[in-house]
Design an enzyme around this catalytic site. Sequence first.
Site, PDB file in Angstrom:
ATOM      1  N   GLU A  36       8.817  17.318  15.273  1.00  0.00           N
ATOM      2  CA  GLU A  36       9.407  17.157  13.948  1.00  0.00           C
ATOM      3  C   GLU A  36       8.722  18.123  12.984  1.00  0.00           C
ATOM      4  OE1 GLU A  36      10.750  13.323  11.280  1.00  0.00           O
ATOM      5  OE2 GLU A  36       8.803  13.254  12.280  1.00  0.00           O
ATOM      6  N   LYS A  61       0.855  -1.187   0.000  1.00  0.00           N
ATOM      7  CA  LYS A  61       0.000   0.000   0.000  1.00  0.00           C
ATOM      8  C   LYS A  61       0.891   1.237   0.000  1.00  0.00           C
ATOM      9  CE  LYS A  61      -1.585   2.701   3.045  1.00  0.00           C
ATOM     10  NZ  LYS A  61      -1.533   3.960   2.241  1.00  0.00           N
TER      11      LYS A  61
END
Length: 484
Positions: A386, A178
């Site tokens: 982040e 996927k």
Amino acid sequence: MAEVETKVSSLFINGEWQDSDSGKTEAVVNPANLETIIEVAYGGKQETERAIEAAKAAFVEWSEMSPRKRSRILYKAHQLIYDHLDRLAEILTMEQGKPFKEARGEVKSAANFLLWYAEEANRIYGEWMPSSQTQKRILVVPQPVGVVGAITPWNFPSSMITRKIGPALAAGCTVVLKPAPETPLSAIELVKLFEQAGLPKGVLNLVTGDAEEIGQALLQNKDVRLITFTGSTEVGKYLMRESAQHVKKLSLELGGHAPVIVFEDADLDVAAKLTLASKYRNAGQTCICANRVYVHESVQEKFSQKLLEHIQSLKVGEGLDPNTDIGPLINEQAVSKVESHLNDAVKQGAEVVYGGAKWEGELNGYFFSPTIVKNVTKAMAVMNEETFGPLLPLQTFQDEAEVIAEANDTDYGLAAYIFSENLDRSLRVMEKLEYGIVGVNDVFPATAEAPFGGVKQSGVGKEGGHHGIHEFVEQKYVSIGMHS
């Protein structure tokens, strides 16, 4: 420019290219100009279940095939990637945005993972172990896990695929892949090359479409024995929770918040060049890029000046322009996150020394100018989260113990970097940093032959090296009693 159709049958199940059952499609958009490149099939639960069934059926023959035969297919796929290198890089740049020269490097890396695991396929050794009892013989036999669900990210849409399916196929596993919804085209092209390489039907299956439905189908089906995933820590935790139902094996490469430590004895020119190269590669959208930079207070001004000297030569633009150094971010949400981190830092007293705004060029894509801020503090979001964008924060430190404590004060533990010309210091600090990867005067540690992975909330398991293939292998212990 690579030519593509207006619509493509992007589901590859049991060796056949298909449309979704509903006929629904989804647009793939170029983040540099917001134009639709192509429409791909939008699959879901039903298509994923068929892909799992195909992978399960193919597993028997594929797992029993000799490692040498499997390696020949991987060798051929490796060569086919090099044969189509520029075309694959163009497609990658169009769907993801990174500069063509970076995309070309990524495609080479994708090929190199297949080369490495073509070789490792023949080196999955078992053991004959001395027994403590004279009437017993002990064997350990490595065997492939089974069907693997591979979920890959958009920031490295080629190399993250082969880094997962290379060792999986080499070990004898079959795969349902996927790819990220933003970047399915690289996956489609790579699967086509595996098809050309002679991979048997059902061994590698591709499902594009509804990420939640496809992911749920992989998690809920007991025939999927391992989930390998690269992405955010938040999604990784979700996968861990959902995998508990069937006690699936997991290999997770999750978020990072990499510190860069510049000591007073560093080669400042090298440190500045490499820090910028790390931060602005892929527009800052890498899990191991420089996220927070700690500079010894005695060299702060010199180091900052060198950063400014080098950053001024960086060109922002569309990735297929050969002069471009920094391409677009992947979407509007990514731009908003950079803006949020920047505004938060400035509000709390940080000073912008370069950049500091969206890039106002001739394109209408998701661009942000390369930015440096100084006088940052631990309280700011950019030093705790982040950013995944071209924002570089600078903070000073006074001594070694202090900066090690600051670097380790995070839930993440993927990569960290040290710049120092003192070997004793480099080894001492390396040992104390709580990270799965440490670069010493090196910010590009990822390579096919070395184990890649984090500690703490940055993941479990390793990818790359001989270590990586063992994620896809179970060790069967065989005890033989002798009665004569």
